[in-house]
Motif scaffolding. Structure first.
Motif, PDB file in Angstrom:
ATOM      1  N   ALA A 154       0.820  -1.211   0.000  1.00  7.80           N
ATOM      2  CA  ALA A 154       0.000   0.000   0.000  1.00  7.80           C
ATOM      3  C   ALA A 154       0.853   1.260   0.000  1.00  7.80           C
ATOM      4  O   ALA A 154       0.510   2.263  -0.631  1.00  7.80           O
ATOM      5  CB  ALA A 154      -0.942  -0.008   1.197  1.00  7.80           C
ATOM      6  N   SER A 155       1.966   1.208   0.704  1.00  9.65           N
ATOM      7  CA  SER A 155       2.936   2.298   0.669  1.00  9.65           C
ATOM      8  C   SER A 155       4.285   1.714   0.277  1.00  9.65           C
ATOM      9  O   SER A 155       4.539   0.520   0.478  1.00  9.65           O
ATOM     10  CB  SER A 155       3.032   2.991   2.043  1.00  9.65           C
ATOM     11  OG  SER A 155       3.378   2.056   3.052  1.00  9.65           O
ATOM     12  N   ALA A 156       5.124   2.555  -0.306  1.00  8.40           N
ATOM     13  CA  ALA A 156       6.419   2.077  -0.795  1.00  8.40           C
ATOM     14  C   ALA A 156       7.190   1.372   0.319  1.00  8.40           C
ATOM     15  O   ALA A 156       7.270   1.865   1.444  1.00  8.40           O
ATOM     16  CB  ALA A 156       7.227   3.252  -1.337  1.00  8.40           C
ATOM     17  N   ASP A 157       7.736   0.211   0.004  1.00  4.24           N
ATOM     18  CA  ASP A 157       8.447  -0.611   0.993  1.00  4.24           C
ATOM     19  C   ASP A 157       9.780  -1.050   0.399  1.00  4.24           C
ATOM     20  O   ASP A 157       9.858  -2.026  -0.341  1.00  4.24           O
ATOM     21  CB  ASP A 157       7.604  -1.818   1.376  1.00  4.24           C
ATOM     22  CG  ASP A 157       8.258  -2.671   2.459  1.00  4.24           C
ATOM     23  OD1 ASP A 157       9.262  -2.217   3.048  1.00  4.24           O
ATOM     24  OD2 ASP A 157       7.773  -3.782   2.706  1.00  4.24           O
ATOM     25  N   SER A 158      10.831  -0.313   0.729  1.00  8.37           N
ATOM     26  CA  SER A 158      12.140  -0.640   0.175  1.00  8.37           C
ATOM     27  C   SER A 158      12.693  -1.937   0.728  1.00  8.37           C
ATOM     28  O   SER A 158      13.637  -2.505   0.168  1.00  8.37           O
ATOM     29  CB  SER A 158      13.128   0.498   0.463  1.00  8.37           C
ATOM     30  OG  SER A 158      13.276   0.683   1.857  1.00  8.37           O
ATOM     31  N   ALA A 159      12.117  -2.427   1.816  1.00  4.01           N
ATOM     32  CA  ALA A 159      12.606  -3.660   2.432  1.00  4.01           C
ATOM     33  C   ALA A 159      11.840  -4.888   1.972  1.00  4.01           C
ATOM     34  O   ALA A 159      12.020  -5.972   2.537  1.00  4.01           O
ATOM     35  CB  ALA A 159      12.526  -3.548   3.955  1.00  4.01           C
ATOM     36  N   LEU A 160      11.002  -4.764   0.943  1.00  2.00           N
ATOM     37  CA  LEU A 160      10.171  -5.899   0.550  1.00  2.00           C
ATOM     38  C   LEU A 160      10.971  -7.156   0.208  1.00  2.00           C
ATOM     39  O   LEU A 160      10.602  -8.252   0.641  1.00  2.00           O
ATOM     40  CB  LEU A 160       9.261  -5.512  -0.617  1.00  2.00           C
ATOM     41  CG  LEU A 160       8.284  -6.615  -1.043  1.00  2.00           C
ATOM     42  CD1 LEU A 160       7.274  -6.901   0.064  1.00  2.00           C
ATOM     43  CD2 LEU A 160       7.566  -6.236  -2.333  1.00  2.00           C
ATOM     44  N   THR A 424      16.793 -10.791  16.479  1.00  2.00           N
ATOM     45  CA  THR A 424      16.208  -9.558  15.958  1.00  2.00           C
ATOM     46  C   THR A 424      16.086  -9.554  14.438  1.00  2.00           C
ATOM     47  O   THR A 424      15.306  -8.771  13.884  1.00  2.00           O
ATOM     48  CB  THR A 424      17.038  -8.343  16.400  1.00  2.00           C
ATOM     49  OG1 THR A 424      18.386  -8.498  15.937  1.00  2.00           O
ATOM     50  CG2 THR A 424      17.038  -8.228  17.914  1.00  2.00           C
ATOM     51  N   MET A 425      16.824 -10.409  13.763  1.00  3.06           N
ATOM     52  CA  MET A 425      16.778 -10.456  12.309  1.00  3.06           C
ATOM     53  C   MET A 425      16.035 -11.678  11.779  1.00  3.06           C
ATOM     54  O   MET A 425      16.035 -11.959  10.586  1.00  3.06           O
ATOM     55  CB  MET A 425      18.205 -10.452  11.732  1.00  3.06           C
ATOM     56  CG  MET A 425      19.027  -9.213  12.071  1.00  3.06           C
ATOM     57  SD  MET A 425      18.400  -7.701  11.295  1.00  3.06           S
ATOM     58  CE  MET A 425      17.548  -6.959  12.683  1.00  3.06           C
ATOM     59  N   ASP A 430      15.165  -7.308   8.454  1.00  4.51           N
ATOM     60  CA  ASP A 430      15.060  -5.852   8.430  1.00  4.51           C
ATOM     61  C   ASP A 430      14.878  -5.343   9.853  1.00  4.51           C
ATOM     62  O   ASP A 430      13.883  -5.676  10.504  1.00  4.51           O
ATOM     63  CB  ASP A 430      13.871  -5.441   7.560  1.00  4.51           C
ATOM     64  CG  ASP A 430      13.604  -3.945   7.613  1.00  4.51           C
ATOM     65  OD1 ASP A 430      14.579  -3.177   7.751  1.00  4.51           O
ATOM     66  OD2 ASP A 430      12.423  -3.555   7.518  1.00  4.51           O
ATOM     67  N   PRO A 431      15.803  -4.531  10.372  1.00  3.95           N
ATOM     68  CA  PRO A 431      15.687  -4.080  11.762  1.00  3.95           C
ATOM     69  C   PRO A 431      14.434  -3.257  12.024  1.00  3.95           C
ATOM     70  O   PRO A 431      13.882  -3.293  13.125  1.00  3.95           O
ATOM     71  CB  PRO A 431      16.960  -3.255  11.981  1.00  3.95           C
ATOM     72  CG  PRO A 431      17.395  -2.850  10.607  1.00  3.95           C
ATOM     73  CD  PRO A 431      17.013  -3.992   9.719  1.00  3.95           C
TER      74      PRO A 431
END
Length: 523
Positions: A154-160, A424-425, A430-431
């Motif tokens: 829905a919104s830009a997600d550079s971590a996809l 955490t990963m 992605d943190p």
């Protein structure tokens, strides 16, 4: 671990996190010496299935560690997204990404098609509770060509691409989603199955990964939460696995797990306790630095720790260095934040939160501190914390359970404090996604039950940054906002020990704890 989602003696073999690793056939790091074929492998796992092998909770990682499931991407040693079922991808304008699929087959013999992949991702978006990797994300997937799929947020997600590496977003065949409510899934016995529960109460169909995944091993049979039988998948796109199959035992007790290896009952035992490591022959031990941090989570919404000043008193009472030196015998690093020194982009960073309230005297405040015993060091950590908190004036009751019996109550806020170990990963690599899931108001794995506007703003700001250095810097700033709440007190950054029989080769030593057995693992 995640559901609504999971040192040691001297003279151990240390495997570096980001350098000096060998590459398995699939590119994952593993120990040297993988060679020609072998028989079946006997494996002892620390965490039994908590959700009957649901791909959407904690068991998703169990499936990926055993080589059953995989996603469109996976993580490399530096935490970047690299090809898995998708051989390449490109970013479009807006929130779209187009992934080109490699030629592969599901374990039921059907072809991995764009329509099947889109269907699998769509099912994940409808899961309840949803996968951690999709926290705060609205995702749609559609086939756009013979071998291509478009995934849009829905919104830009550079971590996809990182997000799609999550074990909870594994791709299963259409057959996996056709199980009728109230029926038993294939490949199971009377005592339990791969997601063989009745969903008659809510009308939802179960999801069955048995024989429907794409990895080098297929889940053939389970015996409740005690054993599982896996067979080699001969049509695996990455090549024929060396081992003909896996005989898996789930042994929550660390000493029993180590004894099974020592007596020759199993060929591999994961998560050997620090107290047991010295009893193994040195060549048997593999020590792996990980992105796992053990922390004390304080219930910020109810009970005594709803008061920030009382949380501050607890934080000041904790001496984490004593835990690293005594409980972990120097084979862990003292906690200095949510992200430990094993992550190169976080190395050297020492968060210094300002604006914390002054600590209030405990005044014999009563509280319940809970933890689980699947990781044997945690009860000992909790006992040390109990002593430290009592010294500060708290009256502390300690409760220890097996993880699957603890998690629901912990997330519901039924304890005042919880000691837990969290990679955490693990979920996305992605943190920012980790921070959103664990510490925002809408987070799905919020053990501290943090709901703080400053934290939500900082995480949202980090989420707006492109992947890479800018995103990492913003994640570190959001980490500082989280620590300012005193809802979480970092204790140690862990290493993990696996016990590996002398005849075994090719065990995958993964700092992200997503993989353990692969095509090159054999004896």
């Amino acid at each position: 671990m995640h559901s609504v989602r999971c040192r040691w003696a001297a003279a151990l073999l240390l495997v570096p996190l980001l350098a000096g690793c060998f590459a398995a056939r699939d590119g994952s790091p593993y120990d040297a010496g993988a060679g020609a074929g072998g028989g079946r492998l006997r494996v002892a796992m620390a965490f039994p299935p908590a959700e009957r092998f649901s791909p959407y909770g904690a068991d998703a990682t169990l499936l990926s560690r055993l080589g059953v499931t995989e996603g469109l991407t996976r993580l490399d040693g530096n935490g970047g997204a690299v090809p898995a079922l998708a051989e390449s991808w490109t970013r479009e304008s807006g929130g779209g990404w187009v992934f080109t699929l490699r030629e592969a087959r599901f374990q039921d013999g059907t072809e991995v098609t764009p329509a099947a992949v889109a269907g699998a991702l769509t099912h994940a978006t409808h899961a309840d509770p949803g996968p951690a990797a999709l926290t705060g994300v609205t995702l749609t997937a559609e086939a756009v060509g013979e071998r291509r799929i478009r995934v849009t947020t829905a919104s830009a997600d550079s971590a996809l691409p990182l997000r799609l590496s999550s074990p909870s977003l594994a791709i299963l065949a259409p057959k996996a989603y056709r199980t009728k409510a109230g029926t038993r899934t294939a490949g199971t016995d009377k005592s339990g199955s791969a997601k063989a529960r009745s969903d008659a109460a809510d009308g939802k169909a179960a999801v069955d990964p048995a024989g429907t995944a794409t990895g080098p091993f297929t889940l053939a049979r389970t015996s409740g939460a005690t054993r599982a039988t896996l067979h080699r998948f001969d049509d695996y796109w990455g090549g024929l696995a060396h081992a003909s199959g896996l005989d898996v035992r789930f042994i929550a007790d660390g000493t029993a797990r180590t004894n099974a290896l020592r007596s020759g009952e199993v060929d591999m035992a994961e998560a050997v306790p620090v107290s047991q490591a010295a009893t193994l022959d040195q060549p048997t031990v593999r020590e792996v630095p990980t992105a796992r941090t053990t922390a004390l989570f304080l219930n910020t919404r109810s009970g005594p720790f709803a008061d920030p000043a009382v949380r501050a008193a607890a934080r000041e009472a904790v001496d984490a260095s004593a835990l690293a030196e005594d409980v972990y015998e120097g084979h862990a690093d003292t906690g200095r934040g949510l992200f430990g020194p094993a992550l190169t982009w976080a190395a050297g960073e020492r968060p210094r939160p300002s604006g914390r309230p002054a600590a209030k005297r405990a005044g014999n405040t009563e509280l319940t501190l809970a933890t689980y015993d699947n990781r044997p060091e945690l009860p000992e950590v909790a006992q040390v914390l109990q002593q430290q908190l009592r010294k500060a004036g708290f009256s502390v009751k300690l409760e220890v359970r097996e993880y699957s019996r603890l998690e629901g109550d912990a997330l519901a806020g039924k304890f005042d404090a919880v000691v837990a170990a969290r990679n955490t990963m693990l979920d996305t690599g992605d943190p920012v996604s980790y921070l959103a899931d664990d510490f925002t108001c809408d987070g799905g794995y919020n053990l501290a039950r943090v709901c703080d506007n400053a934290v939500d703003r900082a995480v949202a700001e980090a989420g707006s940054r492109a992947e890479g250095a800018a995103r990492h810097r913003a994640a570190l700033a959001a980490q500082t906002a989280v620590l300012r709440t005193d809802g979480v007190v970092p204790l140690v950054h862990q290493r993990i020990i696996h016990g590996v029989g002398a005849s075994v080769r090719g065990v995958i030593l993964d700092p992200y704890e997503r993989t353990l057995v692969g095509t090159g693992t054999r004896r």
